[in-house]
Design an enzyme around this catalytic site. Structure first.
Site, PDB file in Angstrom:
ATOM      1  N   HIS A  72       0.786  -1.233   0.000  1.00 57.20           N
ATOM      2  CA  HIS A  72       0.000   0.000   0.000  1.00 57.20           C
ATOM      3  C   HIS A  72       0.820   1.286   0.000  1.00 57.20           C
ATOM      4  O   HIS A  72       0.339   2.329  -0.424  1.00 57.20           O
ATOM      5  CB  HIS A  72      -1.030   0.010   1.138  1.00 57.20           C
ATOM      6  CG  HIS A  72      -0.471   0.390   2.480  1.00 57.20           C
ATOM      7  ND1 HIS A  72       0.053  -0.522   3.348  1.00 57.20           N
ATOM      8  CD2 HIS A  72      -0.346   1.590   3.090  1.00 57.20           C
ATOM      9  CE1 HIS A  72       0.470   0.094   4.438  1.00 57.20           C
ATOM     10  NE2 HIS A  72       0.238   1.388   4.313  1.00 57.20           N
ATOM     11  N   GLU A  76       3.518   5.483  -3.298  1.00 60.14           N
ATOM     12  CA  GLU A  76       3.746   6.759  -2.634  1.00 60.14           C
ATOM     13  C   GLU A  76       5.218   6.949  -2.233  1.00 60.14           C
ATOM     14  O   GLU A  76       5.787   8.000  -2.472  1.00 60.14           O
ATOM     15  CB  GLU A  76       2.840   6.835  -1.391  1.00 60.14           C
ATOM     16  CG  GLU A  76       3.023   8.060  -0.531  1.00 60.14           C
ATOM     17  CD  GLU A  76       2.326   9.288  -1.096  1.00 60.14           C
ATOM     18  OE1 GLU A  76       1.692   9.159  -2.162  1.00 60.14           O
ATOM     19  OE2 GLU A  76       2.434  10.352  -0.483  1.00 60.14           O
ATOM     20  N   ASP A  77       5.789   5.936  -1.628  1.00 61.35           N
ATOM     21  CA  ASP A  77       7.062   6.144  -0.918  1.00 61.35           C
ATOM     22  C   ASP A  77       8.288   5.457  -1.513  1.00 61.35           C
ATOM     23  O   ASP A  77       9.367   5.539  -0.939  1.00 61.35           O
ATOM     24  CB  ASP A  77       6.938   5.650   0.538  1.00 61.35           C
ATOM     25  CG  ASP A  77       5.924   6.476   1.325  1.00 61.35           C
ATOM     26  OD1 ASP A  77       5.732   7.636   0.964  1.00 61.35           O
ATOM     27  OD2 ASP A  77       5.348   5.939   2.279  1.00 61.35           O
TER      28      ASP A  77
END
Ligand code: MN
Length: 478
Positions: A72, A76-77
């Site tokens: 998840h 994003e990261d």
């Protein structure tokens, strides 16, 4: 690699047809992508997605949800991308991970005007697949469990957002265990003194009376055996936050508040629920105003149960919830039950709510409300400092913003009652209509037929519902 073996073992217990290779690949992929990243607490970053996946196994969720949890935070990261996730794990997983990323980037508790717009985006993100929200809730739960690693100002922002948005959403989705834990963790950040004082009271109480939970369980079991009802009984102390909320509602100190124990009677059949209720009420006195039958009138998230409170041992109040195994499943996992597995099969529960219908209902409520900010007020149900709780003569609780008057109260019950309101009795005493209501008051509206709302009331009301009713009188646009 011990962690992935344990995770797979847990999944296999409820889903014998789990795709082991695929989950293992997601684990390896996430682990590698987050390599060299650390959490504020100092542990390896990948422990976080892994913990989120573990939380979701408690709801016995499908492979896609578990894989999404493991991945998840990758878009994003890390150096990963939507395209790459799609290439490795397929379209569905890529969309789910992307949905969680978008949800994370919404600033849900920003300024009011933007909030309605953000909530609309949240609805759109969720409506494609509600599993996005399940992963997000688990993500928030793990972040709240580990929040002490953050600086205090950040803790407070997160805790407020959790109390405002995520805990009520979990509640609306019917996932009560997550709702309760989110509330209590936020409470610990927002009001640590209150929470500590409740925990201290528990310790003192236990020293005085011993652990009375097993004794009460025994008492209940004996009554049920007498009437031949087979049941499983669970007993627990309520969480500090729910005790505190009750104290606020009733403006009672802890020493007077005795219903701090919650019990569940889980039966095999619906008929047994009612027989159990009869046995409990024949043995102990029912506390007025606390009986609710959500079996004959289920909540919109599928929740079914009988609630009652009785004066038990040493006249200690004991809350009892009575339901069948199947109702219990839905009470624990809510709309998530739709994706739950048992023995490798999708778990078919006749009481589970269709998540697509659920989300449509939420979206419709939102779109149909003339004022989206007002709708958000309803979503942010439990925010406590700014609310008062009053009672109707029948003992129903009416929740109002602080500063509300009897006219707001009347409109909160029904427009007709608001329109025909001519006076009020508060706790049995006649009071002027401009009186500001306080927590725990019992409010009885005096009505007269043919009465119309007065233009002067406009200054006295603060709720949207009452103001809407004033509009034709004043000709003002909202
Ligand atoms: Mn995360």
């Amino acid at each position: 690699m011990k962690a992935v073996t344990e995770l797979l073992e847990t999944v296999r217990k409820y889903n014998s047809r789990v795709d082991i290779d695929r989950i293992r690949r997601a684990y390896d992929y996430g682990n590698k992508a987050h390599k060299g990243q650390w959490r504020k607490s100092g542990e390896a970053y990948f422990n976080h997605p892994l913990a989120v996946a573990e939380i979701l196994t408690e709801l016995r969720l499908d492979d896609a949800t578990i894989i999404t949890a493991l991945l998840h935070d990758t878009i994003e990261d890390t150096n990963s991308s939507y395209k790459e996730i799609k290439l490795q794990f397929g379209d569905q997983i890529a969309k789910l991970v992307d949905g969680v990323t978008k949800l994370t980037n919404l600033e849900l508790s920003s300024v009011k005007t933007k909030q309605a717009e953000n909530f609309r985006k949240l609805l759109i993100a969720m409506s494609k697949d509600l599993r996005v929200l399940l992963v997000k809730l688990a993500d928030r739960l793990h972040n709240m469990r580990t929040i002490k690693a953050l600086p205090l100002s950040k803790q407070i922002t997160k805790a407020k957002e959790t109390m405002d948005i995520f805990a009520p959403l979990a509640g609306r989705m019917g996932i009560q265990s997550i709702r309760e834990e989110l509330e209590d963790l936020s409470f610990g950040v927002l009001n640590p003194d209150a929470r500590n004082s409740i925990i201290r009271r528990f310790v003192i109480l236990k020293n005085e009376t011993g652990d009375i939970i097993p004794k009460i369980k025994q008492d209940i079991l004996k009554e049920l055996t007498n009437v031949g009802v087979a049941a499983h009984i669970e007993g627990r102390e309520k969480r500090p936050y729910s005790i505190w909320k009750k104290m606020e509602e009733k403006r009672e100190g802890f020493h007077r508040l005795s219903d701090i124990y919650g019990f569940r009677i889980i039966t095999r059949t619906e008929l047994d629920c009612y027989r159990a209720l009869g046995a409990v009420h024949r043995r102990w006195r029912a506390v007025p105003g606390r009986f609710k039958d959500y079996i004959s009138q289920p909540k919109s998230n599928g929740y079914r149960s009988i609630h009652t409170t009785v004066s038990g041992r040493d006249s200690k109040r004991v809350e009892v919830q009575i339901r069948t195994d199947e109702m219990h499943e839905v009470a624990e996992s809510g709309v998530a039950a739709h994706w739950s597995y048992t023995d490798g099969e999708i778990f078919e529960n006749p009481f589970a709510v269709d998540p697509f219908k659920w989300i449509r209902g939420l979206a419709r409520d939102f779109e149909e409300s003339a004022n989206p900010d007002e709708f958000l007020e309803n979503v942010k149900l439990e925010m406590f400092q700014d609310k008062v709780f009053c009672f109707t003569p029948k003992g129903e609780v009416i929740k109002l913003p602080r500063g509300a008057t009897p006219i707001d109260f009347a409109y909160a019950i029904h427009t007709r009652i608001g329109d025909s309101c001519v006076g009020v009795k508060i706790d049995g005493q006649r009071k002027p209509l401009w009186t500001k209501l306080r927590n725990g008051q019992s409010v009885s509206i005096i009505r007269a037929d043919g009465q119309l709302p007065q233009a002067s009331w406009e200054e006295l009301v603060i709720t949207g519902r009452a103001k809407t009713a004033m509009r034709p009188l004043t000709g003002k646009m909202p």
